[in-house]
Design a protein around this motif. Structure first.
Motif, mmCIF file in Angstrom:
data_model
loop_
_atom_site.group_PDB
_atom_site.id
_atom_site.type_symbol
_atom_site.label_atom_id
_atom_site.label_comp_id
_atom_site.label_asym_id
_atom_site.label_seq_id
_atom_site.Cartn_x
_atom_site.Cartn_y
_atom_site.Cartn_z
ATOM 1 N N PRO A 1 16.886 -16.746 -50.235
ATOM 2 C CA PRO A 1 15.421 -16.820 -50.225
ATOM 3 C C PRO A 1 14.839 -16.987 -51.629
ATOM 4 N N SER A 2 13.801 -17.772 -51.727
ATOM 5 C CA SER A 2 13.223 -18.087 -53.037
ATOM 6 C C SER A 2 12.627 -16.861 -53.716
ATOM 7 N N ASP A 3 12.291 -15.827 -52.935
ATOM 8 C CA ASP A 3 11.699 -14.623 -53.524
ATOM 9 C C ASP A 3 12.745 -13.564 -53.846
ATOM 10 N N THR A 4 14.049 -13.932 -53.840
ATOM 11 C CA THR A 4 15.097 -12.970 -54.191
ATOM 12 C C THR A 4 14.902 -12.479 -55.623
ATOM 13 N N ASP A 5 15.021 -11.183 -55.805
ATOM 14 C CA ASP A 5 14.851 -10.563 -57.119
ATOM 15 C C ASP A 5 15.850 -11.176 -58.110
#
Length: 538
Positions: free
Chosen positions: A85-89
């Motif tokens: 996912p693009s919002d992965t930390d």
């Protein structure tokens, strides 16, 4: 953990030679704060391959190479970031960049060991996230290697100890990596060598090979060798025109065999002469390009006898079509007749090699009493394992944080055995294996001469056994990322495999309808399994 200075380290397998769900689980563990929890996995198979009662453990050396070189490169991490996912930390990806196997410990069966269903081939301990990521590469490295080694061992049992077996399947293998693995582990399983040059360079597998039909058909017989002269083997005496000498011998050979001198193919003879000039100390002939009896055999004999006059000895012939057993008998008869006629005693024992899609059934025929075949080349039926193309190894979690874990599942055959375990082979007075015992690691090892109550898997209840000898099976190879002892060489593992097989009872070595070898659980492990089954969780 520093990688070995080993050119094969990254070639064995790369970290991204894995399934995507390993990466998604890694992110899940990391987000749950569980990346560093200590976990243990076991790699094993559920059933012996090919309808037999044993397997050979293989692939450990490649696993150790892989572990010691394991490190995600920037390009690897960037690719994983594009898949997650693009919002992965971003901190997760920094964690991946720092990963290695410096906290991983591996216990395993030595390569070449007899292996049986449910007994771990590898035990892998370390941080949960890391040892989860190792699952697919380790399965890939162990499953096919063990399958090939077992297939080769079966073929060796059929052939017996005296026939030479050569693996010639590179062109039939499932890709370059499959070809190298097959060549390596068919040797471990009992073959004598391979045609695969890379296996010789990288793994030290003995090489063998001569010439193909294309070499022979490329000659018409009108070619003139740039230098047909050959010096005697002892380097004393004048050089000789080998081609002319061969023509002289051809007349004598054809007269003895009742053939017209025009019958043997000129181009084939020219090819044999060319090969003999290149390899006078190791001349071999491929006999079936045109006609074995009317061309290949007389042409070979003419060249072999010409070489013999100069002190050289031809080393063999090969057949690649027709009734191999019958033709070998006929060729040996001719060798003996020609040997007596022309006083060349070495000719009687010239090696006869056969190849041509040889499977277990044909190998049985070629290995029978009285067969004149000396060397058997097998390709497709060793490297592709057509009777069973996969060993079906699995890699299952057995403990986390020191607490046992068990997969219950709807299929009893797929239930796992919980907890960190030790494995022992119980032997009879003659040294033959009686059964393999799995017990919890915390239990005291079984003792020779001590009566034990054990629970054979698949049986309805317990039984007692009193072993004369006890062998621990799992050795510590890697501890906290460090190699604990030198790995045996491939040749040493091959010798160990043959020793292990020699100790297995004949009823367990039978290739068809063998007696099943027993694997049993200790009282304490059986009780843990029963408790977790009853509780429905660990």
């Amino acid at each position: 953990m520093a990688a070995e200075q080993d050119p094969e380290a990254r070639a064995a397998a790369r970290p991204l030679l894995t399934d995507l769900y390993q990466a998604t689980m890694a992110l899940g563990y990391w987000r749950a704060g569980r990346a560093q929890e200590q976990a243990e996995f076991e790699l094993f198979f559920r059933g012996c391959p090919f309808g037999g009662a044993f397997a050979l453990a293989a692939g450990l050396r490649d696993c150790v190479r892989f572990l010691r070189a394991f490190r995600l490169q920037d390009a690897d991490v960037q690719f994983l970031a594009s898949m997650l996912p693009s919002d992965t930390d971003p901190a997760f990806f920094e964690h991946l960049r720092a990963l290695d196997c410096s906290d991983v410990t591996v216990r395993a069966l030595p390569e070449g060991s007899l292996a049986f269903p449910g007994v771990p081939l590898l035990q892998v301990c370390g941080p949960l996230l890391v040892v989860q990521l190792l699952e697919t590469p380790l399965l890939c490295l162990v499953s096919y290697a063990s399958l090939i080694a077992t297939n080769a061992a079966r073929l060796r049992l059929i052939a017996g100890p005296k026939k030479r077996l050569l693996e010639m399947g590179l062109r039939r293998a499932q890709g370059p990596d499959g070809g190298l693995t097959a060549s390596t582990y068919s040797y471990l399983g009992g073959f004598d060598g391979s045609s695969n040059v890379l296996a010789g360079q990288l793994r030290g597998v003995p090489l063998a090979g001569t010439l193909a039909h294309s070499f022979i058909t490329s000659f018409l017989g009108t070619e003139v060798p740039p230098n047909p002269m050959l010096a005697p083997a002892a380097s004393q005496g004048p050089v000789v025109d080998l081609a002319a000498c061969v023509e002289a011998w051809l007349g004598r050979v054809c007269a003895h065999l009742g053939l017209g001198v025009q019958e043997p193919h000129r181009g084939e003879r020219a090819a044999f002469v060319a090969y003999a000039l290149a390899f006078p100390q190791a001349f071999q002939g491929l006999l079936d390009t045109y006609s074995v009896q009317r061309s290949g055999l007389p042409n070979f004999l003419a060249v072999a006898l010409a070489l013999g006059e100069l002190g050289y000895r031809a080393v063999g012939v090969r057949l690649d079509s027709g009734d191999l057993l019958q033709q070998a008998q006929e060729i040996r008869r001719v060798f003996r007749s020609i040997s007596a006629q022309f006083q060349m005693p070495w000719l009687e024992s010239v090696s006869i090699t056969v190849s041509n899609n040889i499977d277990e059934e044909e190998l049985t025929r070629l290995a029978q009493e009285g067969s004149e075949v000396n060397v058997i080349g097998i390709g497709t039926n060793v490297v592709t394992c057509p009777r069973q193309p996969s060993l079906g190894c699995v890699y299952k979690l057995v403990s986390v944080g020191g607490q046992p874990r068990m997969k219950l599942t709807e299929d009893p055959e797929k239930q796992t055995l919980p907890g960190s375990k030790a494995a022992f082979r119980l032997l009879g007075a003659d040294g033959s294996p009686l059964l393999d015992l799995l017990q919890l690691a915390e239990e005291a090892p079984p003792q020779a001469g001590q009566e034990l109550r054990v629970w054979p898997r698949g049986a309805q209840g317990a039984c007692t056994v009193r072993p004369a000898h006890v062998e621990p099976l799992l050795r510590l190879w890697v501890q906290q990322g460090q190699l604990c002892e030198p790995l045996p060489s491939l040749a040493e593992s091959r010798a160990f495999a043959q020793l292990s097989l020699s100790r297995l009872s004949p009823e367990h070595k039978r290739l068809e309808q063998p007696a099943l070898y027993r694997v049993a659980l200790s009282d304490k492990l059986q009780a843990l399994v029963a408790r977790l089954r009853a509780g429905g969780s660990s």
